[in-house]
Design a protein around this motif. Structure first.
Motif, short mmCIF file in Angstrom:
data_model
loop_
_atom_site.label_atom_id
_atom_site.label_comp_id
_atom_site.label_asym_id
_atom_site.label_seq_id
_atom_site.Cartn_x
_atom_site.Cartn_y
_atom_site.Cartn_z
N SER A 212 0.83 -1.21 0.00
CA SER A 212 0.00 0.00 0.00
C SER A 212 0.86 1.26 0.00
O SER A 212 0.56 2.23 -0.70
N ALA B 150 0.91 4.18 -2.81
CA ALA B 150 0.67 5.56 -2.39
C ALA B 150 1.83 6.46 -2.78
O ALA B 150 1.63 7.63 -3.17
N GLU C 230 1.50 7.29 -6.47
CA GLU C 230 0.42 8.25 -6.67
C GLU C 230 0.84 9.65 -6.21
O GLU C 230 0.50 10.65 -6.85
N SER C 231 1.60 9.71 -5.13
CA SER C 231 2.10 11.00 -4.64
C SER C 231 3.09 11.60 -5.63
O SER C 231 3.04 12.80 -5.94
N PHE D 60 -1.62 11.79 -9.24
CA PHE D 60 -2.96 11.28 -9.56
C PHE D 60 -3.09 9.84 -9.07
O PHE D 60 -2.10 9.15 -8.82
N SER D 61 -4.33 9.40 -8.91
CA SER D 61 -4.61 8.03 -8.46
C SER D 61 -4.40 7.05 -9.60
O SER D 61 -4.70 7.34 -10.76
N ASN E 44 -8.25 2.14 -7.98
CA ASN E 44 -9.46 2.30 -7.18
C ASN E 44 -9.60 1.08 -6.27
O ASN E 44 -9.46 -0.06 -6.74
N ARG E 45 -9.85 1.32 -5.00
CA ARG E 45 -9.99 0.23 -4.05
C ARG E 45 -11.42 0.21 -3.55
O ARG E 45 -11.92 1.19 -3.01
N THR F 239 -7.50 2.95 -12.40
CA THR F 239 -8.15 4.18 -12.84
C THR F 239 -7.81 4.37 -14.32
O THR F 239 -6.95 3.68 -14.87
N GLY G 118 -4.30 5.16 -14.47
CA GLY G 118 -3.51 3.96 -14.19
C GLY G 118 -3.37 3.08 -15.42
O GLY G 118 -2.30 2.50 -15.67
#
Length: 296
Positions: free
Chosen positions: A33, A37, A40-41, A45-46, A49-50, A58, A61
Motif C-alpha cells: 500500500s 501511495a 500516486e504521490s 494522480f490516483s 481504485n480500491r 483508474t 492507471g
C-alpha cells in the motif's frame, strides 16, 4: 522512482489484490500500500481504485501501466544480457499457454530445459487463445502459444500442424465409418469448446460451409470427450487433445483433412531476453525430433 515500486504496481494489477501481491513479492500488505501511495504521490494522480469488489485501475492507471510493463521488460532483458556477457545464465521466461500444450509439451520441455539451464525460471499463464493474445499484447508474457493465424500485430513462428478429428460415441450409427464427411454430420448435435477456445472449429466449419447444430459449450476438453462418450453429441477436436480417449469414444478422420497450426507469437522475437531466446530454441529442437508425435 524505483523499479521495485513499478514491480509492485504491476503485480497488484496482475493479481487484483494488495494481499496476494504482497504474498507473491514477500512483502506486507502495508508495504505494498505504501509503494502504491508513493507512486500516486510522485505522479499527482490516483492509479488504483480500491472497493468492495477489489482493485481496479483508474483511467490514468491504465495509461501508465503499459509504460511500467515496458520498463520492467527492458530492465529484465538488460539484466539478462549483462549476465549473458559475463557468461552467466539467469532470468525469467514468462509463457502464455493453452491446455493441450500445457499437458502434452511443456512438462517434458521444462524438465529437460531446466536440466541444462537450472538458473532460468519458467513462469506459465494458461488460458484460451484470446487470453494468450491479450497477455502478449499487454506484456504479461514474453511469448505465447497460439493457433495461427493470429493478430497481425504479432510476429509468429509456426510449430506444428495438428489434425482436427471427429469424435463420437462407439454406439453412434456412424461409429464404424473409416472417414466422415461434413455432409454426414451437419445435423448432428455438436459439443464444442467455449468461445475463445473454438477458433479452429469455427474456421473449418466456415471453410466447409457447415452451419453447426451446437448443443453444448464446455470449457474443458476432457468434459467434452466424456459427454461424447455418453452419447450427448459429437465433437471436432485437435488430435493433440485426443490422447488416451476412453474406449467408448471413436475417433474418425474428416474428409479433406483439416488442421490447426500451433505456433508461438510475440510482439517481437528480436528483442526478447537471452533466457527466452534460449527456451524458444530448445522448444523448436524438441519439436523436430521424428519420434515426438504419433498419428492415427
Amino acid at each position: 522512482m524505483s523499479l521495485a515500486k513499478f514491480e509492485i504496481f504491476s503485480t497488484v494489477v496482475e493479481l487484483g489484490s494488495l494481499t496476494k501481491a504482497g504474498e507473491t513479492l514477500g512483502l506486507t500488505q502495508s508495504a505494498v500500500s505504501h509503494a502504491i501511495a508513493g507512486l500516486e504521490s510522485d505522479w499527482g494522480f490516483s492509479i488504483l481504485n480500491r472497493g468492495r469488489s477489489g482493485i481496479h485501475l483508474t483511467s490514468n492507471g491504465e495509461l501508465i501501466l503499459k509504460y511500467i510493463r515496458e520498463i520492467l521488460k527492458w530492465n529484465e532483458e538488460m539484466v539478462q544480457e549483462i549476465a549473458n556477457i559475463n557468461g552467466l545464465e539467469i532470468g525469467t521466461v514468462r509463457i502464455g499457454t493453452i491446455s493441450s500444450v500445457s499437458i502434452h509439451w511443456l512438462p517434458e520441455i521444462m524438465k529437460k530445459f531446466n536440466e541444462y539451464h537450472p538458473s532460468i525460471e519458467i513462469k506459465l499463464m494458461e488460458g484460451d487463445y484470446d487470453d494468450v493474445e491479450h497477455w502478449i499484447s499487454n506484456g504479461l508474457v514474453d511469448f505465447g502459444f497460439v493457433s495461427l493465424p493470429t493478430s497481425q500485430h504479432f510476429e509468429v513462428i509456426p510449430l506444428k500442424k495438428d489434425r482436427m478429428l471427429c469424435i463420437l460415441s462407439d454406439e453412434h450409427p456412424l461409429a464404424e465409418q473409416n472417414k466422415i464427411s461434413f455432409e454426414m454430420i451437419k445435423e448432428e448435435p455438436l459439443i464444442k469448446s467455449k468461445k475463445g477456445s473454438d477458433n479452429d472449429l469455427i474456421r473449418i466449419l466456415k471453410e466447409n460451409n457447415v452451419t453447426s447444430n451446437i448443443k453444448y459449450e464446455l470449457i474443458d476438453d476432457q468434459a467434452i470427450i466424456s459427454m461424447v462418450g455418453n452419447g450427448m453429441g459429437i465433437s471436432i477436436l485437435p488430435e493433440m487433445v485426443l490422447h488416451r480417449v476412453p474406449t467408448n469414444v471413436r475417433i474418425l478422420k474428416i474428409e479433406r483433412e483439416n488442421y490447426r497450426t500451433i505456433g508461438i507469437a510475440a510482439t517481437s522475437f528480436k528483442t526478447l531476453a537471452p533466457a527466452t531466446k534460449k527456451f524458444i530454441e530448445y522448444l523448436k529442437s524438441w519439436l523436430i525430433e521424428p519420434t515426438r508425435f504419433n498419428t492415427i
